[in-house]
Design an enzyme around this catalytic site. Structure first.
Site, short mmCIF file in Angstrom:
data_model
loop_
_atom_site.label_atom_id
_atom_site.label_comp_id
_atom_site.label_asym_id
_atom_site.label_seq_id
_atom_site.Cartn_x
_atom_site.Cartn_y
_atom_site.Cartn_z
N GLY A 76 3.60 -6.60 -1.54
CA GLY A 76 4.03 -5.99 -0.28
C GLY A 76 3.66 -6.81 0.93
CG ASP A 95 -3.42 5.05 2.42
OD1 ASP A 95 -4.42 4.92 3.15
OD2 ASP A 95 -3.45 5.63 1.32
CG ASP A 117 -2.01 -1.08 1.10
OD1 ASP A 117 -2.58 -1.21 0.01
OD2 ASP A 117 -2.25 -1.80 2.09
N GLY A 118 2.06 1.17 0.59
CA GLY A 118 2.94 2.34 0.67
C GLY A 118 3.34 2.85 -0.70
P1 ADP Z 1 5.28 -3.09 2.13
O1 ADP Z 1 3.84 -3.44 2.00
O2 ADP Z 1 6.13 -4.31 2.15
O3 ADP Z 1 5.50 -2.18 3.27
P2 ADP Z 1 5.39 -0.87 0.32
O4 ADP Z 1 5.28 -0.90 -1.16
O5 ADP Z 1 4.23 -0.40 1.09
O6 ADP Z 1 5.75 -2.34 0.81
O7 ADP Z 1 6.66 -0.01 0.61
C1 ADP Z 1 7.20 0.21 1.88
C2 ADP Z 1 7.97 1.51 1.87
O8 ADP Z 1 9.07 1.47 0.97
C3 ADP Z 1 7.17 2.72 1.46
O9 ADP Z 1 7.37 3.71 2.43
C4 ADP Z 1 7.79 3.16 0.16
O10 ADP Z 1 7.71 4.56 0.02
C5 ADP Z 1 9.21 2.73 0.33
N1 ADP Z 1 9.99 2.52 -0.90
C6 ADP Z 1 9.57 2.54 -2.18
N2 ADP Z 1 10.61 2.26 -3.02
C7 ADP Z 1 11.69 2.05 -2.24
C8 ADP Z 1 13.05 1.71 -2.51
N3 ADP Z 1 13.48 1.50 -3.75
N4 ADP Z 1 13.89 1.57 -1.45
C9 ADP Z 1 13.45 1.74 -0.20
N5 ADP Z 1 12.18 2.07 0.13
C10 ADP Z 1 11.31 2.21 -0.88
MG MG Z 2 3.40 -0.66 3.39
#
Ligand code: ADP
Ligand code: MG
Length: 539
Positions: free
Chosen positions: A299, A516, A269-270
Site C-alpha cells: 500500500g 488507521d 493499512d486500510g
Molecule cells: P493504500 O495504503 O494504498 O491506501 P489500502 O490497502 O489501505 O491501500 O486501501 C485503500 C482503500 O481501498 C481502503 O479504503 C480499502 O477499503 C479500499 N479497497 C479495498 N479493496 C478495494 C478494491 N478492490 N477497489 C477499491 N477500493 C478498495
Molecule cells: Mg490506506
C-alpha cells in the site's frame, strides 16, 4: 577457521591429524557430504547443528561458510524435472542471510535470497531411498528451525488419539507454550500430532489482496515476489482479491476459517483495517481474534508493517525492499502481539491497530487520496497544500494520561504486561484545534515516526494535539519534524501518553475523522486500549 568456542566438533584434517570446528552454542544434529549445485557442484561436508547449517569445502577444508538457521525460510526435497531416471534427490535450503550491502558506501547489510541446493545420491541407492534420506534432513532441519521460531498452532478442534475432541485454549495458542514447542511436545501428547505433522504438511494461509492499493500493482507484486517465497516456505496460500472497498470486511466476517494458520493482506493499512474489523465482528470473534494476521506492504500507507520492522531491527531491509521484508516475516510464521484500540463512534465500535485522529494530519491522510498514482510522496505534497489552507476544528478533547511512561526495550517476545495501573486524573480541554492525532505504534508511514517511544504492546496511546493559537508556523514545524520524530519537542505541540481519550466535536465534525488512515463519521469518538491484542506475524 575459527578454533575458539566451548562447543567444538573434531573433524578429520587432510594431512596432519585433526582440527576442531566451532559449533558456537549449537549441538551437532547431522553431517554428511553432498555436491552443492549452487556452489558449482563442488562437494561440501554439511553440518546441521541446532542453530546453524555449516558448509565445509571437501577440496579446501579451510573454506567454511556458516548460515544461521534463523535465516532459513524454507526447505524442500525435489526431483529433477528433466532427469527422470536420475536416482538422486535434491535437498534445497532457501536462506535469506543479511549479506548484501544496501549501497556502495553503506555498511548496512540487507537480506538476500541465497538458495543452497544439494544432490543426495548415495552409491547404489534408488531415487526412493535417496528421497527418504533427503527428507530426513529436511524434517530435522525444520524441526530445529521451529524450535527457534515456533509457528502459531491452529485453534480448530481436532481429534486426539483417544477420539475425544480437544479444542486448543487461548493460552495454548499464544502463551508461554508458543515460545517453547519442545516443552509443549512432551507435556501435551495430543498436540504432538499437530506440531510434528506441521513439518510434513503445509501451513495454510488466506491471502487477501487489494488490487487498488498503492499504485495499483499488488497483483503482479503478489504473483512475482510474494507467492514464490510463500511456496518455498511450504505455505499453501489461498488468494482472495477484493472487488470493492468493504469487500474484505464482509468476506472475513462470514468465511469459514477451518484449518487456517494465518491471514495475510497484500495492500495498505486500510485493507488490514477491514480484515481486523471483519474478524472482530464475527459471532465467534473471540476465538477467531487469535488467528494471526500479516501485512505484506503493497500500500501507500503501511504504518504497522514499518513499525514492526523497526521493533525487530529490520528497518533497513524494510526501507530497501518492503515487499521482501514483510513477506519473509509472514513466511517465518512467528507471532507477536500488538496493541489494538477499541474505538467507540456514536453508535458503533471499531478496532484500530494504528492511529486515530482529526484535523490536519487526518485531512492529509484522506484528502491526498486524489494523488494516489504518485505513491507515498502524496502525503508530502498534500501537506504543503493543506498548510497553505490551514483549518481549525472546535472540539472537546478529554484524556486519561498514563501516570508513568516507561521506556520499554524492543519487543522480541509476545505479551509483556501493559502499564495501565495507576492513572492520574482525566484532563479535559474545550476549544479550537489544528490537529488531534494519536498512534499506538511508532511509525504511521514509511518515514513518519509519530511515536518514537512506542513499542508493539506497551498499553499506551501516544496522543498529540495542536491548539489553534499555535498557528501555521507550529503546524509547519510539526509536519517537517515527523520524519525525525522530533515533533513532540516543538513549542505549541502537546504530546501525552494516554490510556484513553475522547473527542467530541463542538459545532460540526467538518474535516476528516480518521482511523488507521480510513475515514469514519461520528460526532464523538472514544479510544481506549482493547483487552484483546492482535496477533501479527513479525520477524
Ligand atoms: P493504500 O495504503 O494504498 O491506501 P489500502 O490497502 O489501505 O491501500 O486501501 C485503500 C482503500 O481501498 C481502503 O479504503 C480499502 O477499503 C479500499 N479497497 C479495498 N479493496 C478495494 C478494491 N478492490 N477497489 C477499491 N477500493 C478498495
Ligand atoms: Mg490506506
Amino acid at each position: 577457521m575459527p578454533l575458539c568456542g566451548s562447543n567444538k566438533h573434531v573433524i578429520p584434517d587432510n594431512g596432519d591429524g585433526h582440527q576442531s570446528l566451532d559449533l558456537m552454542d549449537g549441538k551437532l544434529v547431522k553431517e554428511d557430504v553432498f555436491p552443492c549445485l549452487s556452489r558449482g557442484s563442488d562437494a561440501f561436508r554439511v553440518y546441521l547443528t541446532s542453530s546453524e547449517l555449516i558448509l565445509q569445502s571437501v577440496k579446501d577444508e579451510q573454506t567454511i561458510e556458516r548460515f544461521q538457521l534463523e535465516d532459513l525460510f524454507g526447505c524442500h526435497t525435489l526431483k529433477h524435472a528433466k532427469k527422470a531416471n536420475e536416482p538422486g534427490a535434491y535437498l534445497c535450503f532457501y536462506m535469506y542471510p543479511k549479506n548484501k550491502r544496501s549501497g556502495i558506501l553503506s555498511s548496512v547489510k540487507s537480506r538476500e535470497r541465497t538458495p543452497l541446493v544439494f544432490l543426495v545420491q548415495k552409491p547404489g541407492k534408488s531415487f526412493k531411498e535417496n528421497l527418504e534420506f533427503a527428507t530426513k534432513w529436511k524434517d530435522e532441519t525444520l524441526k530445529h528451525l521451529r524450535s527457534l521460531f515456533p509457528v502459531w498452532l491452529n485453534y480448530k478442534p481436532f481429534k486426539s488419539s483417544s477420539g475425544s475432541v480437544h479444542t486448543t485454549h487461548e493460552e495454548d495458542t499464544v502463551g508461554q507454550n508458543l515460545s517453547d514447542s519442545r516443552n509443549y511436545l512432551t507435556t501435551t501428547p495430543e498436540f504432538s500430532v499437530a506440531i510434528s505433522s506441521y513439518h510434513l504438511l503445509q501451513r495454510r494461509y488466506l491471502v487477501i489482496l487489494n488490487p487498488k492499493s498503492g499504485q495499483g500493482k499488488s497483483i503482479s507484486i503478489y504473483r512475482d515476489k510474494v507467492a514464490p517465497i510463500l511456496q518455498e516456505a511450504g505455505i499453501k496460500a489461498e488468494l482472495f482479491i477484493t472487488e470493492r472497498a468493504g469487500h474484505a470486511n464482509s468476506f472475513v466476517s462470514t468465511a469459514n476459517f477451518h484449518d487456517l494458520h494465518g491471514i495475510c493482506t497484500v495492500g495498505g493499512d486500510g485493507l488490514l483495517f477491514e480484515v481486523v474489523n471483519g474478524l472482530r465482528s464475527r459471532p465467534d470473534g473471540s476465538q477467531i481474534a487469535h488467528i494471526p494476521v500479516g501485512v505484506i506492504a503493497g500500500g501507500s500507507g503501511n504504518g504497522l508493517a514499518r513499525s514492526l520492522a523497526s521493533y525487530t531491527g529490520e528497518s533497513s531491509d524494510y526501507l530497501k525492499n518492503p515487499v521482501l521484508s514483510t513477506t519473509l516475516a509472514v513466511a517465518r510464521g512467528r507471532v507477536v502481539q500488538v496493541n489494538l484500540t477499541e474505538v467507540d463512534l456514536d453508535e458503533k465500535r471499531l478496532f484500530s491497530f494504528l492511529s486515530a485522529g482529526w484535523g490536519l494530519l487526518a485531512d492529509i491522510d484522506v484528502e491526498s487520496e486524489i494523488l494516489r498514482p504518485i505513491g507515498e510522496p502524496r502525503f508530502t505534497v498534500w501537506s504543503l497544500l493543506r498548510l497553505m489552507k490551514l483549518k481549525t476544528y472546535r472540539a472537546q478533547l478529554s484524556y486519561i494520561p498514563c501516570s508513568h511512561v516507561s521506556e520499554k526495550p524492543v519487543i522480541r517476545e509476545p505479551i509483556p504486561e501493559t502499564d495501565v495501573g495507576d492513572i492520574s486524573a482525566r484532563t479535559s480541554i474545550e476549544g479550537d484545534f489544528i490537529s488531534i492525532y494519536s498512534s499506538i505504534q511508532s511509525y504511521i508511514g514509511s518515514d513518519l515516526i509519530f511515536a518514537p517511544k512506542a513499542t508493539a504492546n506497551d498499553g499506551r496511546i501516544h496522543l498529540t494535539f495542536i491548539r489553534s493559537n499555535a498557528g501555521r508556523a507550529c503546524a509547519t514545524q510539526f509536519l517537517l519534524a515527523l520524519d525525525k520524530g522530533t515533533h513532540t519537542n516543538i513549542n505549541g505541540v502537546t504530546y501525552v501518553a494516554v490510556k484513553e481519550f475522547s473527542l467530541q466535536s463542538k459545532g460540526g465534525i467538518g474535516g476528516n475523522l480518521v482511523i488507521d488512515g480510513e475515514r469514519v463519521s461520528a460526532e464523538k469518538m472514544i479510544v481506549r486500549i482493547s483487552p484483546t491484542p492482535l496477533n501479527v506475524f513479525s520477524m
